[in-house]
Scaffold this active site. Structure first.
Site, PDB file in Angstrom:
ATOM      1  N   LYS A   9       0.614  -1.514   0.242  1.00 51.43           N
ATOM      2  CA  LYS A   9      -0.213  -0.089   0.321  1.00 51.43           C
ATOM      3  C   LYS A   9       0.779   1.401  -0.078  1.00 51.43           C
ATOM      4  O   LYS A   9       2.035   1.029   0.152  1.00 51.43           O
ATOM      5  CB  LYS A   9      -0.971  -0.349   0.804  1.00 51.43           C
ATOM      6  CG  LYS A   9      -2.205  -0.974   1.039  1.00 51.43           C
ATOM      7  CD  LYS A   9      -2.777  -0.686   2.149  1.00 51.43           C
ATOM      8  CE  LYS A   9      -3.887  -1.976   1.934  1.00 51.43           C
ATOM      9  NZ  LYS A   9      -4.534  -2.324   3.359  1.00 51.43           N
ATOM     10  N   PHE A  57     -15.301   4.381   6.658  1.00 51.28           N
ATOM     11  CA  PHE A  57     -13.544   4.713   6.274  1.00 51.28           C
ATOM     12  C   PHE A  57     -13.840   4.453   4.734  1.00 51.28           C
ATOM     13  O   PHE A  57     -12.331   4.804   5.054  1.00 51.28           O
ATOM     14  CB  PHE A  57     -13.180   3.461   7.123  1.00 51.28           C
ATOM     15  CG  PHE A  57     -13.279   2.568   6.837  1.00 51.28           C
ATOM     16  CD1 PHE A  57     -12.603   1.583   5.474  1.00 51.28           C
ATOM     17  CD2 PHE A  57     -13.709   1.312   7.813  1.00 51.28           C
ATOM     18  CE1 PHE A  57     -12.853   0.144   5.541  1.00 51.28           C
ATOM     19  CE2 PHE A  57     -14.505   0.309   7.729  1.00 51.28           C
ATOM     20  CZ  PHE A  57     -13.201  -0.805   6.420  1.00 51.28           C
ATOM     21  N   ARG A  85      -2.712 -15.049   5.270  1.00 54.02           N
ATOM     22  CA  ARG A  85      -3.948 -13.862   5.998  1.00 54.02           C
ATOM     23  C   ARG A  85      -2.801 -13.750   7.452  1.00 54.02           C
ATOM     24  O   ARG A  85      -2.654 -13.229   8.193  1.00 54.02           O
ATOM     25  CB  ARG A  85      -5.019 -13.484   5.954  1.00 54.02           C
ATOM     26  CG  ARG A  85      -5.698 -13.566   4.741  1.00 54.02           C
ATOM     27  CD  ARG A  85      -6.007 -12.692   4.671  1.00 54.02           C
ATOM     28  NE  ARG A  85      -6.759 -12.208   5.502  1.00 54.02           N
ATOM     29  CZ  ARG A  85      -7.525 -10.461   5.922  1.00 54.02           C
ATOM     30  NH1 ARG A  85      -7.247  -9.318   4.927  1.00 54.02           N
ATOM     31  NH2 ARG A  85      -7.728 -10.070   7.025  1.00 54.02           N
ATOM     32  N   THR A  91      -5.793  -6.477  10.514  1.00 52.04           N
ATOM     33  CA  THR A  91      -6.216  -5.416  10.235  1.00 52.04           C
ATOM     34  C   THR A  91      -5.283  -4.127  11.353  1.00 52.04           C
ATOM     35  O   THR A  91      -5.014  -3.248  10.411  1.00 52.04           O
ATOM     36  CB  THR A  91      -7.872  -5.149  10.194  1.00 52.04           C
ATOM     37  OG1 THR A  91      -8.631  -5.932   9.478  1.00 52.04           O
ATOM     38  CG2 THR A  91      -8.271  -4.014   8.903  1.00 52.04           C
ATOM     39  N   ARG A 102       1.950  -6.975   9.294  1.00 48.57           N
ATOM     40  CA  ARG A 102       1.831  -5.375   9.819  1.00 48.57           C
ATOM     41  C   ARG A 102       1.787  -4.872  11.563  1.00 48.57           C
ATOM     42  O   ARG A 102       2.231  -3.842  11.492  1.00 48.57           O
ATOM     43  CB  ARG A 102       0.058  -5.188   9.605  1.00 48.57           C
ATOM     44  CG  ARG A 102       0.025  -5.329   8.094  1.00 48.57           C
ATOM     45  CD  ARG A 102      -2.087  -6.078   8.482  1.00 48.57           C
ATOM     46  NE  ARG A 102      -2.816  -5.568   7.266  1.00 48.57           N
ATOM     47  CZ  ARG A 102      -3.675  -6.293   7.073  1.00 48.57           C
ATOM     48  NH1 ARG A 102      -4.291  -6.796   7.325  1.00 48.57           N
ATOM     49  NH2 ARG A 102      -4.820  -5.777   6.047  1.00 48.57           N
ATOM     50  N   ASN A 112      -2.209   0.507   7.358  1.00 49.89           N
ATOM     51  CA  ASN A 112      -2.104  -0.935   7.417  1.00 49.89           C
ATOM     52  C   ASN A 112      -0.911  -1.637   6.735  1.00 49.89           C
ATOM     53  O   ASN A 112      -0.531  -2.907   6.258  1.00 49.89           O
ATOM     54  CB  ASN A 112      -2.667  -1.842   7.834  1.00 49.89           C
ATOM     55  CG  ASN A 112      -3.938  -1.763   7.049  1.00 49.89           C
ATOM     56  OD1 ASN A 112      -3.836  -1.430   5.770  1.00 49.89           O
ATOM     57  ND2 ASN A 112      -5.048  -2.963   7.505  1.00 49.89           N
ATOM     58  N   HIS A 115      -2.097  -5.195   1.060  1.00 52.44           N
ATOM     59  CA  HIS A 115      -3.734  -5.986   1.436  1.00 52.44           C
ATOM     60  C   HIS A 115      -3.381  -7.426   0.901  1.00 52.44           C
ATOM     61  O   HIS A 115      -2.377  -7.818   0.350  1.00 52.44           O
ATOM     62  CB  HIS A 115      -4.236  -5.077   0.374  1.00 52.44           C
ATOM     63  CG  HIS A 115      -5.264  -6.147  -0.287  1.00 52.44           C
ATOM     64  ND1 HIS A 115      -6.932  -6.047   0.483  1.00 52.44           N
ATOM     65  CD2 HIS A 115      -5.133  -7.159  -1.520  1.00 52.44           C
ATOM     66  CE1 HIS A 115      -7.866  -7.010  -0.226  1.00 52.44           C
ATOM     67  NE2 HIS A 115      -6.570  -7.913  -1.368  1.00 52.44           N
TER      68      HIS A 115
HETATM   69  P1  ADP Z   1      -8.050  -6.508   5.688  1.00 53.38           P
HETATM   70  O1  ADP Z   1      -7.520  -5.313   5.177  1.00 53.38           O
HETATM   71  O2  ADP Z   1      -7.638  -6.923   7.019  1.00 53.38           O
HETATM   72  O3  ADP Z   1      -9.210  -7.318   4.832  1.00 53.38           O
HETATM   73  P2  ADP Z   1     -10.761  -5.114   5.988  1.00 53.38           P
HETATM   74  O4  ADP Z   1     -11.223  -5.652   4.556  1.00 53.38           O
HETATM   75  O5  ADP Z   1     -11.682  -5.410   6.896  1.00 53.38           O
HETATM   76  O6  ADP Z   1      -9.280  -5.500   6.559  1.00 53.38           O
HETATM   77  O7  ADP Z   1     -10.809  -3.768   4.782  1.00 53.38           O
HETATM   78  C1  ADP Z   1      -9.860  -3.164   3.911  1.00 53.38           C
HETATM   79  C2  ADP Z   1      -8.906  -2.347   4.744  1.00 53.38           C
HETATM   80  O8  ADP Z   1      -9.503  -0.927   4.374  1.00 53.38           O
HETATM   81  C3  ADP Z   1      -7.798  -2.220   5.918  1.00 53.38           C
HETATM   82  O9  ADP Z   1      -6.741  -3.284   5.575  1.00 53.38           O
HETATM   83  C4  ADP Z   1      -7.409  -1.092   6.520  1.00 53.38           C
HETATM   84  O10 ADP Z   1      -6.843   0.141   4.964  1.00 53.38           O
HETATM   85  C5  ADP Z   1      -9.118  -0.298   6.213  1.00 53.38           C
HETATM   86  N1  ADP Z   1      -9.755  -0.250   7.586  1.00 53.38           N
HETATM   87  C6  ADP Z   1     -10.950  -0.958   7.454  1.00 53.38           C
HETATM   88  N2  ADP Z   1     -11.214  -0.661   8.364  1.00 53.38           N
HETATM   89  C7  ADP Z   1     -10.631   0.378   9.074  1.00 53.38           C
HETATM   90  C8  ADP Z   1     -10.955   1.788  10.230  1.00 53.38           C
HETATM   91  N3  ADP Z   1     -11.869   1.736  11.444  1.00 53.38           N
HETATM   92  N4  ADP Z   1     -10.550   2.798  10.263  1.00 53.38           N
HETATM   93  C9  ADP Z   1     -10.150   2.550   8.930  1.00 53.38           C
HETATM   94  N5  ADP Z   1      -9.455   2.367   7.939  1.00 53.38           N
HETATM   95  C10 ADP Z   1     -10.139   0.911   7.887  1.00 53.38           C
HETATM   96 MG    MG Z   2     -10.336  -7.202   3.397  1.00 56.46          MG
END
Ligand code: ADP
Ligand code: MG
Length: 132
Positions: A9, A57, A85, A91, A102, A112, A115
Site C-alpha cells: 500500500k 472509512f 493472512r 487489520t 503489519r 496498514n 493488502h
Molecule cells: P483487511 O485489509 O485486513 O482485509 P478489511 O477488508 O476489513 O481489512 O478493510 C480493508 C482496509 O480498509 C483495511 O486494510 C484498512 O486499510 C481499511 N480499514 C479497515 N477498517 C478500518 C477502520 N475502522 N478505519 C479506517 N480504515 C479501515
Molecule cells: Mg479485506
C-alpha cells in the site's frame, strides 16, 4: 499450490519498504509470479473495495489508496490465501501478532502497509483485476 494477491500500500511504498515486504515474503517461501507498480484511480480503488460500500472509512480509504503508487503481486504457495493472512496479521496493527508484517511496519488501522485476499474466490477476482 494456490495463488493470492498481495498489494504493498502507499504508506509502505512512500517509506521505501517495498523491498522489505518482498524480502519477508520470499523468506516465507512465497513465489512471486507477477508484479507491477501502479497508481490506482479513484474508480479502481472504489471498485476494489466495493465490499466496503457504506462503511464510514471508505472515502478515506479510497483517498489513501490513490495517494501514491501501490505494488500488486501474485503470490504462489501451498494454502497461499490463509497462510498470507496469517503472515500479514490483523487489520489493526495494534492487534497484530508479533512477527507479522503489519505488526512490524503498519502505521495504523488504515495505513496498514499491505493488502491480502481473504478467500480463494476473492483472490481470483482480485488477481484478474490487476493482471491480464
Ligand atoms: P483487511 O485489509 O485486513 O482485509 P478489511 O477488508 O476489513 O481489512 O478493510 C480493508 C482496509 O480498509 C483495511 O486494510 C484498512 O486499510 C481499511 N480499514 C479497515 N477498517 C478500518 C477502520 N475502522 N478505519 C479506517 N480504515 C479501515
Ligand atoms: Mg479485506
Amino acid at each position: 499450490m494456490s495463488r493470492t494477491l498481495l498489494i504493498v500500500k502507499p504508506d509502505a511504498t512512500e517509506r521505501n519498504l517495498i523491498g522489505h515486504v518482498i524480502s519477508r515474503l520470499e523468506k516465507a517461501r512465497y513465489k512471486i509470479v507477477e508484479m507491477r507498480m501502479v497508481r490506482l484511480t479513484e474508480e479502481q480503488a472504489r471498485k476494489f473495495y466495493a465490499v466496503h460500500e457504506g462503511k464510514p472509512f471508505l472515502d478515506d480509504l479510497v483517498k489513501f489508496m490513490t495517494s501514491g503508487p501501490v505494488v500488486p503481486m501474485v503470490l504462489e504457495k501451498e494454502n497461499a490465501v490463509l497462510d498470507l493472512r496469517t503472515c500479514i496479521g490483523a487489520t489493526n496493527p495494534a492487534n497484530a501478532d508479533c512477527g507479522t508484517i503489519r505488526y512490524e511496519i503498519a502505521v495504523d488501522i488504515e495505513k496498514n502497509s499491505v493488502h491480502a485476499s481473504d478467500s480463494d474466490d476473492n483472490a481470483k477476482i482480485e488477481i484478474e483485476s490487476f493482471f491480464n
